[in-house]
Scaffold this motif. Structure first.
Motif, mmCIF file in Angstrom:
data_model
loop_
_atom_site.group_PDB
_atom_site.id
_atom_site.type_symbol
_atom_site.label_atom_id
_atom_site.label_comp_id
_atom_site.label_asym_id
_atom_site.label_seq_id
_atom_site.Cartn_x
_atom_site.Cartn_y
_atom_site.Cartn_z
ATOM 1 N N LEU A 1 0.856 -1.195 0.000
ATOM 2 C CA LEU A 1 0.000 0.000 0.000
ATOM 3 C C LEU A 1 0.884 1.234 0.000
ATOM 4 O O LEU A 1 1.826 1.330 0.809
ATOM 5 C CB LEU A 1 -0.892 -0.020 1.242
ATOM 6 C CG LEU A 1 -1.738 1.230 1.507
ATOM 7 C CD1 LEU A 1 -2.761 1.435 0.392
ATOM 8 C CD2 LEU A 1 -2.423 1.117 2.869
ATOM 9 N N ALA B 1 -6.689 -4.956 -12.793
ATOM 10 C CA ALA B 1 -7.514 -4.296 -11.782
ATOM 11 C C ALA B 1 -8.888 -4.956 -11.765
ATOM 12 O O ALA B 1 -9.311 -5.548 -12.755
ATOM 13 C CB ALA B 1 -7.640 -2.815 -12.102
ATOM 14 N N PRO C 1 -3.756 6.380 -8.168
ATOM 15 C CA PRO C 1 -4.779 5.404 -7.775
ATOM 16 C C PRO C 1 -5.125 4.435 -8.908
ATOM 17 O O PRO C 1 -5.413 3.258 -8.637
ATOM 18 C CB PRO C 1 -5.969 6.286 -7.411
ATOM 19 C CG PRO C 1 -5.352 7.560 -6.933
ATOM 20 C CD PRO C 1 -4.150 7.757 -7.816
ATOM 21 N N THR D 1 -3.518 0.956 -9.178
ATOM 22 C CA THR D 1 -3.922 -0.112 -8.272
ATOM 23 C C THR D 1 -4.345 -1.349 -9.052
ATOM 24 O O THR D 1 -5.207 -1.270 -9.928
ATOM 25 C CB THR D 1 -5.081 0.356 -7.370
ATOM 26 O OG1 THR D 1 -4.622 1.419 -6.532
ATOM 27 C CG2 THR D 1 -5.609 -0.787 -6.519
ATOM 28 N N GLN E 1 -0.042 -7.651 -4.960
ATOM 29 C CA GLN E 1 -1.021 -6.554 -4.968
ATOM 30 C C GLN E 1 -0.330 -5.212 -4.770
ATOM 31 O O GLN E 1 0.503 -5.046 -3.861
ATOM 32 C CB GLN E 1 -2.053 -6.761 -3.865
ATOM 33 C CG GLN E 1 -3.103 -5.663 -3.769
ATOM 34 C CD GLN E 1 -4.018 -5.623 -4.978
ATOM 35 O OE1 GLN E 1 -4.415 -6.648 -5.528
ATOM 36 N NE2 GLN E 1 -4.369 -4.403 -5.403
ATOM 37 N N THR F 1 -1.567 -1.317 -4.171
ATOM 38 C CA THR F 1 -2.711 -0.455 -3.868
ATOM 39 C C THR F 1 -2.217 0.968 -3.651
ATOM 40 O O THR F 1 -1.350 1.198 -2.793
ATOM 41 C CB THR F 1 -3.467 -0.948 -2.636
ATOM 42 O OG1 THR F 1 -3.899 -2.299 -2.852
ATOM 43 C CG2 THR F 1 -4.686 -0.072 -2.366
ATOM 44 N N VAL F 2 -2.748 1.888 -4.434
ATOM 45 C CA VAL F 2 -2.367 3.288 -4.325
ATOM 46 C C VAL F 2 -3.579 4.055 -3.796
ATOM 47 O O VAL F 2 -4.589 4.209 -4.486
ATOM 48 C CB VAL F 2 -1.916 3.865 -5.672
ATOM 49 C CG1 VAL F 2 -1.423 5.299 -5.488
ATOM 50 C CG2 VAL F 2 -0.839 2.988 -6.300
ATOM 51 N N SER F 3 -3.472 4.509 -2.560
ATOM 52 C CA SER F 3 -4.615 5.142 -1.914
ATOM 53 C C SER F 3 -4.146 6.020 -0.775
ATOM 54 O O SER F 3 -3.146 5.715 -0.109
ATOM 55 C CB SER F 3 -5.575 4.071 -1.375
ATOM 56 O OG SER F 3 -6.630 4.663 -0.647
#
Length: 125
Positions: free
Chosen positions: A11, A40, A88, A91, A120, A122-124
């Motif tokens: 992340l 995705a 994002p 992701t 995985q 995840t860009v958040s």
């Protein structure tokens, strides 16, 4: 038997960086190329970056200038994907794909197409 293992996902906040690794091992005669794909949720798998034995490199247009594919060794047994300025929309589950020839009990190497289990990203915020 050939194994492809990815590592390095996680992340990260938008604008951040991550580095993925792909390690290929087993009864390998020669690796022709390594591809990084991503998928995705609800979308088709897409080719993100590729490197071949001759040193040729290609990128998906949306990652050009932000992602860099590189090799640790000339045999392409370890390949990296350095990702910067992450968004994002980056992701996804990232997969490593190896196109190679492997050794079996015969005298002639055989072509094979092998995939890792995925890592995985995840860009958040």
């Amino acid at each position: 038997q050939v194994q492809v293992v990815e590592s390095g996902g996680g992340l990260v906040q938008p604008g951040g960086s991550l580095s993925l690794s792909c390690a290929v091992s087993g009864s390998i005669y020669m690796i022709n190329g390594i591809n990084w794909y991503r998928q995705a949720p609800g979308k088709e798998r897409e080719l993100v970056a590729a490197i071949n034995l001759g040193g040729g490199i290609n990128y998906l247009d949306s990652v050009k200038g932000r992602f860099t594919i590189s090799k640790k060794d000339n045999a392409l047994k370890t390949v990296y994907l350095q990702m910067t300025s992450l968004k994002p929309e980056d992701t996804a589950l990232y997969y490593c794909n190896a196109r190679l020839y492997y050794n079996d009990d015969s005298e002639v190497p055989k072509p094979g197409d092998y995939w890792g289990q995925g890592t995985q990203v995840t860009v958040s915020s």
